[in-house]
Structures are given as structure tokens and as C-alpha cells.
Design a protein around this motif. Structure first.
Motif, mmCIF file in Angstrom:
data_model
loop_
_atom_site.group_PDB
_atom_site.id
_atom_site.type_symbol
_atom_site.label_atom_id
_atom_site.label_comp_id
_atom_site.label_asym_id
_atom_site.label_seq_id
_atom_site.Cartn_x
_atom_site.Cartn_y
_atom_site.Cartn_z
ATOM 1 N N ALA A 244 3.969 3.920 -4.759
ATOM 2 C CA ALA A 244 4.503 3.961 -3.399
ATOM 3 C C ALA A 244 4.284 2.609 -2.727
ATOM 4 C CB ALA A 244 3.829 5.060 -2.580
ATOM 5 N N ILE A 245 5.039 2.398 -1.651
ATOM 6 C CA ILE A 245 4.879 1.212 -0.808
ATOM 7 C C ILE A 245 4.593 1.686 0.614
ATOM 8 C CG2 ILE A 245 5.993 -0.826 0.168
ATOM 9 C CD1 ILE A 245 7.701 -0.982 -2.369
ATOM 10 N N ALA A 246 3.526 1.171 1.203
ATOM 11 C CA ALA A 246 3.183 1.487 2.590
ATOM 12 C C ALA A 246 3.588 0.313 3.473
ATOM 13 C CB ALA A 246 1.689 1.748 2.720
ATOM 14 N N PHE A 247 3.983 0.615 4.700
ATOM 15 C CA PHE A 247 4.391 -0.451 5.622
ATOM 16 C C PHE A 247 3.865 -0.148 7.011
ATOM 17 C CE2 PHE A 247 7.571 2.820 5.947
ATOM 18 C CZ PHE A 247 7.932 2.838 7.283
ATOM 19 N N LEU B 58 12.384 -3.390 -0.992
ATOM 20 C CA LEU B 58 11.521 -3.336 -2.178
ATOM 21 C C LEU B 58 11.512 -1.931 -2.779
ATOM 22 C CD1 LEU B 58 8.466 -5.440 -0.906
ATOM 23 C CD2 LEU B 58 10.196 -6.156 -2.564
ATOM 24 N N ALA B 59 11.447 -0.928 -1.917
ATOM 25 C CA ALA B 59 11.379 0.451 -2.398
ATOM 26 C C ALA B 59 12.667 0.871 -3.101
ATOM 27 C CB ALA B 59 11.078 1.399 -1.235
ATOM 28 N N PHE B 60 13.813 0.489 -2.532
ATOM 29 C CA PHE B 60 15.091 0.797 -3.182
ATOM 30 C C PHE B 60 15.157 0.134 -4.553
ATOM 31 C CE2 PHE B 60 17.069 1.845 1.064
ATOM 32 C CZ PHE B 60 17.466 3.124 0.706
ATOM 33 N N GLY B 61 14.732 -1.133 -4.614
ATOM 34 C CA GLY B 61 14.785 -1.858 -5.873
ATOM 35 C C GLY B 61 13.853 -1.300 -6.928
ATOM 36 N N ALA B 62 12.688 -0.818 -6.485
ATOM 37 C CA ALA B 62 11.691 -0.310 -7.428
ATOM 38 C C ALA B 62 11.830 1.172 -7.701
ATOM 39 C CB ALA B 62 10.286 -0.596 -6.891
ATOM 40 N N GLY B 63 12.609 1.872 -6.855
ATOM 41 C CA GLY B 63 12.749 3.312 -7.025
ATOM 42 C C GLY B 63 11.496 4.081 -6.673
ATOM 43 N N ALA C 296 4.724 10.896 1.495
ATOM 44 C CA ALA C 296 5.642 9.790 1.226
ATOM 45 C C ALA C 296 7.085 10.268 1.385
ATOM 46 C CB ALA C 296 5.416 9.253 -0.187
ATOM 47 N N VAL C 297 7.971 9.344 1.813
ATOM 48 C CA VAL C 297 9.372 9.706 2.040
ATOM 49 C C VAL C 297 10.289 8.766 1.272
ATOM 50 C CG1 VAL C 297 8.852 10.621 4.326
ATOM 51 C CG2 VAL C 297 9.605 8.239 4.090
ATOM 52 N N ALA C 298 11.530 9.172 1.110
ATOM 53 C CA ALA C 298 12.533 8.313 0.485
ATOM 54 C C ALA C 298 12.765 7.087 1.367
ATOM 55 C CB ALA C 298 13.832 9.089 0.296
ATOM 56 N N PRO C 299 13.125 5.938 0.782
ATOM 57 C CA PRO C 299 13.292 4.710 1.567
ATOM 58 C C PRO C 299 14.218 4.861 2.771
ATOM 59 C CG PRO C 299 13.349 4.204 -0.766
ATOM 60 C CD PRO C 299 13.314 5.700 -0.666
ATOM 61 N N GLU C 300 15.305 5.606 2.610
ATOM 62 C CA GLU C 300 16.251 5.741 3.717
ATOM 63 C C GLU C 300 15.705 6.586 4.857
ATOM 64 O OE1 GLU C 300 17.414 8.865 0.587
ATOM 65 O OE2 GLU C 300 16.682 6.781 0.633
ATOM 66 N N GLN C 301 14.617 7.280 4.633
ATOM 67 C CA GLN C 301 14.019 8.115 5.672
ATOM 68 C C GLN C 301 12.895 7.416 6.429
ATOM 69 O OE1 GLN C 301 12.968 11.520 3.147
ATOM 70 N NE2 GLN C 301 14.605 12.710 4.108
#
Length: 233
Positions: free
Chosen positions: A61-64, A84-89, A209-214
């Protein structure tokens, strides 16, 4: 069980930082760079990945830093994290800037009760109170944007509290009576991605954790009120 791998990044204030946790190992970068977030954040992330010897696709996961903070800084952080999250899935975890500062006060000074305040400009501050529970800073009440004079007029917090953030620097006189005893923690005056990691790990384990678009920023201030020139109201 594979080691949990979480990347954290924050550009919500004058500070620009990134941190990476791989199992029990933590790698971190931090710099106060008010106008260079877009130039510095991605090189910081790459340096951490190189140091740990992993790739983006290996992250869990990626935290921001989701805010509150600078409107531009918060948007940069969300945008970079989503890219980054979209690219890494991988999914995203938003962490409060104020909570990260409180967590930093605990890491650096052993603080268990913290008031975080960021200068929100226009005579206001972003404010949050946090209590330590099982090693994590938990919000007590609600995060808010308010005038410092309103905080000063509120009921005094009992006992010893630690204070951190640029809000206390800007409005020191007004906020000095907020608690029976208010001990400054200047080392945590700006958030660090390193202090987002324990909060992000707890959120990951809780399934938050949520999907990048969320992923969404938290500004607290819904609109900006401009002071208009005389005759232009």
C-alpha cells in the motif's frame, strides 16, 4: 507471512517527506522545501526504494498526507500518490497531517496527549487533539479549522499536554492558555512521512485501504474567503 511493505509520502505543509517500511525496517527522507515539493518527492521515493532494494510493484500500500494543510501541497500529495498507486496496482491510505504531527511528538518526546495546530492563514488554524492508545495517536473530538481566539476562549484542557505545529508559533500568545500545562514539541512542528507509517500499518490491518480513485483530500476549509478591496464588495 511476507513482510508488510508500505510507502508513505507527504507534501501537505512546508515539509516534503517520504518513508518506507519493509517489515521492521524503516527508511526515511525529510526536507523543509516550501516551493519544491514537485521536484523533490519522486526522487525521495525512488531513493527509498533503491535503498530497500524493492520496486513499487512489491508494495502492499501507499499512504499519503491527506491534509489539512496547504491547498496546493495537499493536491500534490494526493496526485502523486494516486499516480504511483495506479502504476503499481496498490491501494491508498490517507493519513491526517495533524495526526502525523501528534505521532511525531510521541516518537520524539514520548508525548501521550498532543494538540496539533497548523497555521491555516487568514487568521485561522487547523487544530486537532490526540490521545495515545496502544502506541498510536487517536483523534479526541474532531479536527477543525477555527480562529485561535475561539480556541483560547474554550474550556481549558486539564493536565499536561504537548503542543506542536506552526499554529502555535504564529499564535503563541493566544494559544498559551489552552491547557493547564502546555509543553512545546518543536521537533514535530511539521509532519514527517515516517510518523505516518504506524498509523498506515494500523489502517492496513483494519482493512481501511482504498482504491486509488477513491482517495480524497481533507481541506477542512470548504471555501476560501478573500478580503475584498474597499468598493469592490
Amino acid at each position: 507471512m511476507n513482510e508488510l511493505k508500505i510507502l508513505a509520502l507527504d507534501t501537505a505543509t512546508e515539509a516534503c517527506s517520504a518513508a518506507l517500511q519493509v517489515g521492521e525496517s524503516v527508511y526515511a527522507r525529510w526536507e523543509e522545501a516550501p516551493r519544491d515539493h514537485t521536484k523533490k518527492i519522486l526522487p525521495m521515493v525512488q531513493a527509498l526504494l533503491d535503498e530497500a532494494g524493492i520496486t513499487l510493484s512489491e508494495l502492499d500500500a501507499i499512504a499519503f498526507g491527506r491534509g489539512p494543510g496547504s491547498f496546493t501541497g495537499v493536491r500534490i500529495g494526493v496526485g502523486v500518490a494516486q499516480g504511483l498507486a495506479f502504476g503499481a496496482g496498490v491501494p491508498l491510505i490517507g493519513i491526517s497531517t495533524l495526526a502525523a504531527m501528534a505521532q511525531g511528538a510521541y516518537r520524539l518526546d514520548g508525548a501521550e496527549r498532543v494538540v496539533s495546530a497548523i497555521d491555516a492563514r487568514m487568521g485561522e488554524i487547523y487544530l486537532g487533539r490526540y490521545l495515545l492508545q496502544d502506541g498510536l495517536m487517536v483523534l479526541d473530538g474532531e479536527e477543525q479549522v477555527t480562529g485561535p481566539e475561539a480556541v483560547a476562549q474554550a474550556e481549558t484542557l486539564s493536565g499536561l499536554w504537548f503542543s506542536t505545529g506552526t499554529g502555535f508559533e504564529t499564535y503563541a500568545d493566544l494559544l498559551s492558555g489552552l491547557a493547564d500545562e502546555l509543553r512545546p514539541c518543536p521537533a514535530a512542528r511539521l509532519p514527517a512521512a515516517q510518523d505516518m507509517l504506524p498509523l498506515a500499518k494500523a489502517a492496513w490491518l483494519a482493512g481501511s485501504a482504498v482504491a486509488p480513485e477513491q482517495a480524497t483530500p481533507v481541506y477542512l476549509r470548504d471555501k476560501v474567503t478573500w478580503k475584498k478591496l474597499p468598493g469592490r464588495e
